[in-house]
Design a protein around this motif. Structure first.
Motif, mmCIF file in Angstrom:
data_model
loop_
_atom_site.group_PDB
_atom_site.id
_atom_site.type_symbol
_atom_site.label_atom_id
_atom_site.label_comp_id
_atom_site.label_asym_id
_atom_site.label_seq_id
_atom_site.Cartn_x
_atom_site.Cartn_y
_atom_site.Cartn_z
ATOM 1 N N VAL A 183 0.844 -1.197 0.000
ATOM 2 C CA VAL A 183 0.000 0.000 0.000
ATOM 3 C C VAL A 183 0.879 1.248 0.000
ATOM 4 O O VAL A 183 1.814 1.366 0.796
ATOM 5 N N CYS A 184 0.568 2.189 -0.900
ATOM 6 C CA CYS A 184 1.177 3.517 -0.909
ATOM 7 C C CYS A 184 0.054 4.522 -0.684
ATOM 8 O O CYS A 184 -0.907 4.550 -1.450
ATOM 9 N N SER A 185 0.171 5.327 0.359
ATOM 10 C CA SER A 185 -0.942 6.161 0.789
ATOM 11 C C SER A 185 -0.496 7.588 1.080
ATOM 12 O O SER A 185 0.675 7.855 1.340
ATOM 13 N N THR A 186 -1.474 8.499 1.057
ATOM 14 C CA THR A 186 -1.250 9.876 1.481
ATOM 15 C C THR A 186 -1.955 10.180 2.794
ATOM 16 O O THR A 186 -1.766 11.248 3.365
ATOM 17 N N ALA A 187 -2.769 9.273 3.292
ATOM 18 C CA ALA A 187 -3.789 9.628 4.273
ATOM 19 C C ALA A 187 -3.266 9.920 5.675
ATOM 20 O O ALA A 187 -3.654 10.902 6.291
ATOM 21 N N MET A 188 -2.425 9.060 6.211
ATOM 22 C CA MET A 188 -2.043 9.140 7.622
ATOM 23 C C MET A 188 -0.689 9.823 7.746
ATOM 24 O O MET A 188 0.358 9.173 7.834
ATOM 25 N N THR A 189 -0.690 11.148 7.800
ATOM 26 C CA THR A 189 0.556 11.897 7.833
ATOM 27 C C THR A 189 1.496 11.467 8.959
ATOM 28 O O THR A 189 2.716 11.455 8.757
ATOM 29 N N PRO A 190 1.012 11.098 10.159
ATOM 30 C CA PRO A 190 1.958 10.637 11.196
ATOM 31 C C PRO A 190 2.775 9.428 10.776
ATOM 32 O O PRO A 190 3.843 9.175 11.341
ATOM 33 N N TRP A 191 2.299 8.678 9.777
ATOM 34 C CA TRP A 191 3.020 7.477 9.350
ATOM 35 C C TRP A 191 4.243 7.777 8.499
ATOM 36 O O TRP A 191 4.975 6.852 8.132
ATOM 37 N N VAL A 192 4.491 9.037 8.147
ATOM 38 C CA VAL A 192 5.697 9.310 7.368
ATOM 39 C C VAL A 192 6.947 8.958 8.177
ATOM 40 O O VAL A 192 8.004 8.685 7.606
ATOM 41 N N TRP A 193 6.823 8.946 9.501
ATOM 42 C CA TRP A 193 7.920 8.513 10.367
ATOM 43 C C TRP A 193 7.317 7.692 11.505
ATOM 44 O O TRP A 193 7.023 8.217 12.578
ATOM 45 N N PRO A 194 7.108 6.391 11.279
ATOM 46 C CA PRO A 194 6.380 5.577 12.246
ATOM 47 C C PRO A 194 7.055 5.479 13.616
ATOM 48 O O PRO A 194 6.393 5.129 14.609
ATOM 49 N N GLY A 195 8.338 5.785 13.691
ATOM 50 C CA GLY A 195 9.038 5.724 14.965
ATOM 51 C C GLY A 195 8.865 6.954 15.826
ATOM 52 O O GLY A 195 9.436 7.030 16.930
ATOM 53 N N MET A 196 8.049 7.926 15.376
ATOM 54 C CA MET A 196 7.848 9.147 16.149
ATOM 55 C C MET A 196 7.263 8.832 17.522
ATOM 56 O O MET A 196 6.305 8.065 17.649
ATOM 57 N N ASP A 197 7.821 9.457 18.561
ATOM 58 C CA ASP A 197 7.415 9.170 19.934
ATOM 59 C C ASP A 197 5.936 9.399 20.170
ATOM 60 O O ASP A 197 5.298 8.645 20.915
ATOM 61 N N LYS A 198 5.374 10.438 19.590
ATOM 62 C CA LYS A 198 3.993 10.809 19.868
ATOM 63 C C LYS A 198 2.974 10.007 19.075
ATOM 64 O O LYS A 198 1.764 10.211 19.241
ATOM 65 N N LEU A 199 3.421 9.110 18.210
ATOM 66 C CA LEU A 199 2.480 8.287 17.451
ATOM 67 C C LEU A 199 1.885 7.221 18.376
ATOM 68 O O LEU A 199 2.619 6.394 18.926
ATOM 69 N N PRO A 200 0.565 7.210 18.567
ATOM 70 C CA PRO A 200 -0.036 6.212 19.460
ATOM 71 C C PRO A 200 0.210 4.791 18.958
ATOM 72 O O PRO A 200 0.174 4.526 17.751
ATOM 73 N N ALA A 201 0.438 3.875 19.892
ATOM 74 C CA ALA A 201 0.669 2.481 19.517
ATOM 75 C C ALA A 201 -0.512 1.905 18.745
ATOM 76 O O ALA A 201 -0.338 1.081 17.839
ATOM 77 N N LEU A 202 -1.718 2.350 19.066
ATOM 78 C CA LEU A 202 -2.896 1.811 18.385
ATOM 79 C C LEU A 202 -2.982 2.291 16.943
ATOM 80 O O LEU A 202 -3.770 1.754 16.156
ATOM 81 N N TRP A 203 -2.183 3.305 16.579
ATOM 82 C CA TRP A 203 -2.087 3.720 15.187
ATOM 83 C C TRP A 203 -0.902 3.068 14.483
ATOM 84 O O TRP A 203 -0.832 3.086 13.265
ATOM 85 N N ARG A 204 0.036 2.531 15.231
ATOM 86 C CA ARG A 204 1.242 1.953 14.653
ATOM 87 C C ARG A 204 1.189 0.422 14.607
ATOM 88 O O ARG A 204 1.462 -0.180 13.563
ATOM 89 N N ASP A 205 0.871 -0.186 15.735
ATOM 90 C CA ASP A 205 1.027 -1.634 15.870
ATOM 91 C C ASP A 205 0.161 -2.447 14.903
ATOM 92 O O ASP A 205 0.632 -3.473 14.374
ATOM 93 N N PRO A 206 -1.105 -2.064 14.644
ATOM 94 C CA PRO A 206 -1.895 -2.871 13.704
ATOM 95 C C PRO A 206 -1.282 -2.945 12.310
ATOM 96 O O PRO A 206 -1.379 -3.980 11.638
ATOM 97 N N ILE A 207 -0.638 -1.860 11.869
ATOM 98 C CA ILE A 207 -0.016 -1.865 10.546
ATOM 99 C C ILE A 207 1.289 -2.651 10.573
ATOM 100 O O ILE A 207 1.600 -3.400 9.632
ATOM 101 N N THR A 208 2.049 -2.512 11.651
ATOM 102 C CA THR A 208 3.272 -3.317 11.792
ATOM 103 C C THR A 208 2.926 -4.795 11.715
ATOM 104 O O THR A 208 3.585 -5.577 11.009
ATOM 105 N N ASP A 209 1.880 -5.197 12.440
ATOM 106 C CA ASP A 209 1.456 -6.606 12.450
ATOM 107 C C ASP A 209 0.930 -7.043 11.090
ATOM 108 O O ASP A 209 1.222 -8.152 10.626
ATOM 109 N N ALA A 210 0.156 -6.168 10.430
ATOM 110 C CA ALA A 210 -0.408 -6.519 9.123
ATOM 111 C C ALA A 210 0.692 -6.729 8.090
ATOM 112 O O ALA A 210 0.624 -7.657 7.268
#
Length: 356
Positions: free
Chosen positions: A99-126
């Motif tokens: 998937v290549c997306s524009t939608a979730m701007t926080p995902w441009v750097w998934p390691g950002m401290d302020k990114l909630p785990a519930l926004w990161r972990d499901p995609i990491t797992d998928a």
């Protein structure tokens, strides 16, 4: 070798990219996904002002997965609809589709401290389950805030500071900005992005990305927010902004290193070029600007325009460029290992097939 593409989302950005796919020699449209029930069953050509294609829009992720495309280009809503984005994108990734997306701007750097785990972990797992990759450009647009400044930094021996600025007139822009930025509201209204933590999470991921690219770890990330109130009524694409309401905003997200501001992301958004006359402006109207103080110091301005006689605005041209960055990245993303993909993972994307 043509890439078989499913496009999800036919709003302003998605519909423009859809038209480009239909006439592109290196991409083949094999499916269109929509969230709006009124668009289900419509021909892809009807959704972008092109001749009929025989490809009909659907809201069924399962139907689109069954097509087995090479990739999905996703132009869904912003992070305000995070749950929907995660569900749709996650389903494609679990099925083994990049998937290549524009939608979730926080995902441009998934390691950002302020990114909630519930926004990161499901995609990491998928990504792990499906052995698939996920790349997000961001809608701000990401490349103007990360690709441009990092590329120019590579021309320097020393960088004392780097600033990436969006300097746009929103008079003819029909995107969302009232609730998010407070434009059109009284000055006492607190916009969503005026909250520092929200601003950093929503639009600030490129700041720690640039720091990581330069090999440093920031001590802190700070923000500023300013408002300019119009003394007169101002026309806009969304109606008249009344005198006494906010007609321009200026914010910065600042990376602090060893006690000084070294990385700055700045936005100046106006209703009318004469608004907030003391704030930064480009040498041309509606530009993205990078300023580096270093050895050497560098300034670069980039403007996006339509020259096809359509009278579409520079802001809309920037939207198309954002969408095309995601589409043109598909071949490179297909070749990368599974997992998160950022601008630092991609090779040069020269736009294969664009000259024809």
């Amino acid at each position: 070798m043509r890439k078989r593409i499913v496009l999800w989302g036919t709003g302003v950005v998605g519909s423009m990219v859809l038209a480009e796919i239909l006439r592109h020699p290196r991409f083949e449209l094999v499916g269109v996904g929509v969230s709006n029930p009124a668009k289900v069953g419509k021909d892809a050509g009807d959704l972008c002002g092109a001749p009929k294609t025989g490809v009909l829009a659907t809201n069924s992720v399962e139907e689109l997965i069954a097509i087995r495309p090479d990739a999905v280009v996703h132009y869904g809503p912003t992070a305000a609809m995070a749950d929907d984005n995660i569900a749709i994108i996650g389903a494609f990734l679990r099925a083994g589709i990049d998937v290549c997306s524009t939608a979730m701007t926080p995902w441009v750097w998934p390691g950002m401290d302020k990114l909630p785990a519930l926004w990161r972990d499901p995609i990491t797992d998928a990504c792990a389950v499906g052995n698939a990759s996920c790349f997000t450009t961001g809608i701000d647009p990401g490349f103007a805030n990360d690709l441009f400044p990092m590329t120019l930094m590579g021309l320097c021996g020393e960088v004392q500071s780097v600033r990436a600025s969006e300097l746009l007139d929103y008079t003819d822009y029909e995107g969302d900005y009232e609730f998010e930025m407070g434009i059109g509201h009284p000055p006492e209204f607190t916009a969503l992005l005026e909250h520092p933590d929200m601003l950093i999470m929503a639009w600030g991921a490129t700041v720690p990305m640039i720091a990581a690219a330069a090999g440093i770890e920031l001590d802190d990330i700070t923000t500023t927010w300013e408002k300019w109130v119009t003394p007169d009524d101002r026309p806009s694409a969304k109606g008249v902004l009344e005198a006494g309401t906010v007609a321009a905003i200026r914010f910065t997200i600042n990376g602090i290193y060893r006690g000084r501001e070294v990385i700055t992301l700045e936005h100046v958004n106006r209703i009318g070029l004469d608004a907030a006359p003391d704030w930064p402006a480009g040498t041309r109207d509606d530009v993205y600007r990078v300023d580096i103080v270093g050895s050497p110091s560098i300034s670069q301005e980039t403007s996006f325009r339509f020259t096809d006689g359509s009278a579409r605005t520079p802001a809309v041209a920037g939207c198309l460029a954002t969408g095309m960055r995601a589409l043109n990245a598909v071949p490179a993303v297909n070749d990368l290992p599974a997992g998160w993909v950022t601008a630092l993972d991609l090779p040069l994307i020269p736009g294969i097939g664009t000259i024809r």
